[in-house]
Design an enzyme around this catalytic site. Sequence first.
Site, PDB file in Angstrom:
ATOM      1  N   CYS A 183       0.820  -1.216   0.000  1.00 37.68           N
ATOM      2  CA  CYS A 183       0.000   0.000   0.000  1.00 37.68           C
ATOM      3  C   CYS A 183       0.849   1.259   0.000  1.00 37.68           C
ATOM      4  CB  CYS A 183      -1.007  -0.009   1.139  1.00 37.68           C
ATOM      5  SG  CYS A 183      -0.292  -0.395   2.721  1.00 37.68           S
ATOM      6  N   GLU A 208       9.010  -0.902  10.969  1.00 34.11           N
ATOM      7  CA  GLU A 208       7.845  -1.795  10.993  1.00 34.11           C
ATOM      8  C   GLU A 208       8.213  -3.079  10.237  1.00 34.11           C
ATOM      9  OE1 GLU A 208       5.737  -2.627   8.350  1.00 34.11           O
ATOM     10  OE2 GLU A 208       6.620  -1.439   6.751  1.00 34.11           O
ATOM     11  N   HIS A 210      18.916   0.471  -2.445  1.00 35.49           N
ATOM     12  CA  HIS A 210      17.491   0.692  -2.261  1.00 35.49           C
ATOM     13  C   HIS A 210      16.793  -0.566  -1.736  1.00 35.49           C
ATOM     14  CE1 HIS A 210      13.583   2.517  -2.842  1.00 35.49           C
ATOM     15  NE2 HIS A 210      13.198   1.411  -3.466  1.00 35.49           N
ATOM     16  N   ARG A 241       4.071   1.354  -1.627  1.00 30.71           N
ATOM     17  CA  ARG A 241       5.011   1.425  -2.742  1.00 30.71           C
ATOM     18  C   ARG A 241       4.669   0.441  -3.846  1.00 30.71           C
ATOM     19  NH1 ARG A 241      10.002   1.738  -1.091  1.00 30.71           N
ATOM     20  NH2 ARG A 241       9.470   2.055   1.098  1.00 30.71           N
TER      21      ARG A 241
END
Lengths: 446, 273
Positions: free
Chosen positions: A62, A126, A111, A64
């Site tokens: 939700c 998270e 990344h 990316r």
Amino acid sequence: MKEKLNLGLKLNMEIIVIGLNHKTAPINIRERLAFQDSEIEEALRRIRSIPSIRETMILSTCNRVEIYATSKDIEKAVQELKQFLSEIHRFPLERFERNLYLLIGEEAVRHIFRVASSLDSMVVGEPQILGQIKEAYQRANESKASGVILHRLLHRAFHVAKRVRTETKISNHAVSVSSVAVELAQRIFGTLEDRVVFLVGAGEMIELAARHLVSGGVKKILVTNRTYERALTLAREFQGEAFPFGEMSVGLKKADIVISATNSPEPILTSEQMIRVMKERKHRPIFFIDIADPRDIEPEVGDLENVYLYNIDDLQKVALENLKDREKEAERAEGIVREEVERFVRWYQSLEVTPTIVALRKKFEEIRVRELEKMLSLHPELTEKERKSLEAMTSAIINKILHEPITHLKEKDEEAMADFYIDALQTLFQLPQSSEVAKEEEDARI
Amino acid sequence: MNIYFFKISTLLYFLATMVYSVYLILLKDDLLRWASRTVLLGFVIHTLAFLSRYVEAGYTPVTNLHESLSFFAWMIIGVLLIAGLRYRIKMLGSFLTPIALILMLFALALPKEILPLAPVLRSFWHPFHVIFAFLGNAFFTLAFCCGVMYLIQEHQLKSKRMGAIGKRLPSLKVLDDLNYYSLKFGFPLLTLGIITGAVWAEYAWGRYWGWDPKETWSLITWFLYAALLHQRLTVGWRGRKAALMAILGFIAVLFTFLGVNLLLPGLHAYSNW
């Protein structure tokens, strides 16, 4: 091992990431570009059919939407991937092109490592994102969309995430006011299961805080409010019990945790009142969360024994303190990521044909020389001429053995498979550049 | 043989204390596993020390200061293992093991030879008296540690800070409960210890009670804990008050055990070194 001999072909396969996330795109655009679980297989198949792209994986959460790919022709691949995104979602490219980011090579590696370690998440630390990446990787595997490079990349990413989780305390800090309240309640009462929560007021803030405590295990909820009907509604929602406002002391006697948020201009609970209540409670501990402005509970109440009083500022202060701790931990995590990116890049560069051939030859040559010397020392009776021909023969054997694989590797037609062959050779023969990385990958799998 | 076992277990408790202390600084949970393994091994070897001394001496080895210190430490580690298993309190070892270690080091410095048993100690009651008293004391030590942990945790909560140690400490509820449980075990044991002591005194000196300093001080200790239990059950003394009382009670325990022996002359003087 970086000789510029240019004997074979160089592998110019690059890793790219193209996508958008909560930082670059608003929710309405993210929604338009997100992939449903059921769409991913088809999407992967379509990307696979783009000739400029070798391997691919789709990560869609939700927050990316990202496409990972390897390609030799980056410019073309990027154009085609953008086109693909626009076509499959029937969404004009110019509507979202400026929200897209493109990362290539080392930047792409960094990344994915950061994403997997939850350093790039909206709520840093998270843990869900790792599971989502694992799922994305599994789908790519099932559709045979991923190959040697993405396999290695993802395994390394899981390894990095594991290191970050165990070596830093990045995910141990409650940073929202509600989660701080739950953590404090646990430090006072241990498990929250048998605790009674008393809600004084029935506004939105109260409801939110109560919801957090319920998810923390609380079962019994009492509610009071100046307008009794609101109290009843809220009580019904939590299957709790409602009191008229005048009977507040009954609730105070029963409750372990009190959340208060009325809009009374004056405190509704003074320390004199509370001293009486504490006697009736036989001094059982009580935890007040005062989220009203102005305060509902006199600050002096917090000085009483076995009474713990936190107002919204206190909670925010603790949350901020935790946030600072977490930033410190995030810095350490970035250090781990840097280290691992370097390691991955080293492996990646070793995936070139020439150094691999050199290393392979060297390995064979070493074996030949060692075995030959062993044999010669056992047979000192051999003449110089015999020695020479043994030397020539053994050299000829390894040249013959290596001839075909090496020719094969150098052939232009096989370029597409080069990374696969190189990786296989490096692993099978334990060639020096890759042996270190291979071992670590084993660790990561366990 | 028993001395070797004793020394090895002291060394193990020392190592465990070190690891527990490092844990307090680094808060890495891996360390705890090593520390508790070391403590467990130390306890096993300490048990061997006790058993072998029992066999070598021919009597229950709780007759002089070296033996009683070692016995006290053994009981403390036993209580730690039980409480640790039952409640899974991470920090407990960091508090209890150093106390046991200090007792062991003290015992290490004292004469360790096995001597022929003094006539007054040749009694059926004497070993029971000592075992009850020290097992009770071990529970009071646990209550003391819970009290200290309670005060730390409470201080952090009241001062509105979320220190790293406070996060690892058990909740106030668990600490208060454990404080109460250890009193529930410790107090009857202390009572039994005093009663068996009186019975033994009747055999040894022909009177149940003689107001010698040891007797007086154990009575003071008994009253302290009795008061705490009473207040807890009637007016709900809990939390901070109970924690402070457990600490005070433990100081009385230490004084009854060591202070009286070292400072005040009396009938228990044979247990001097």
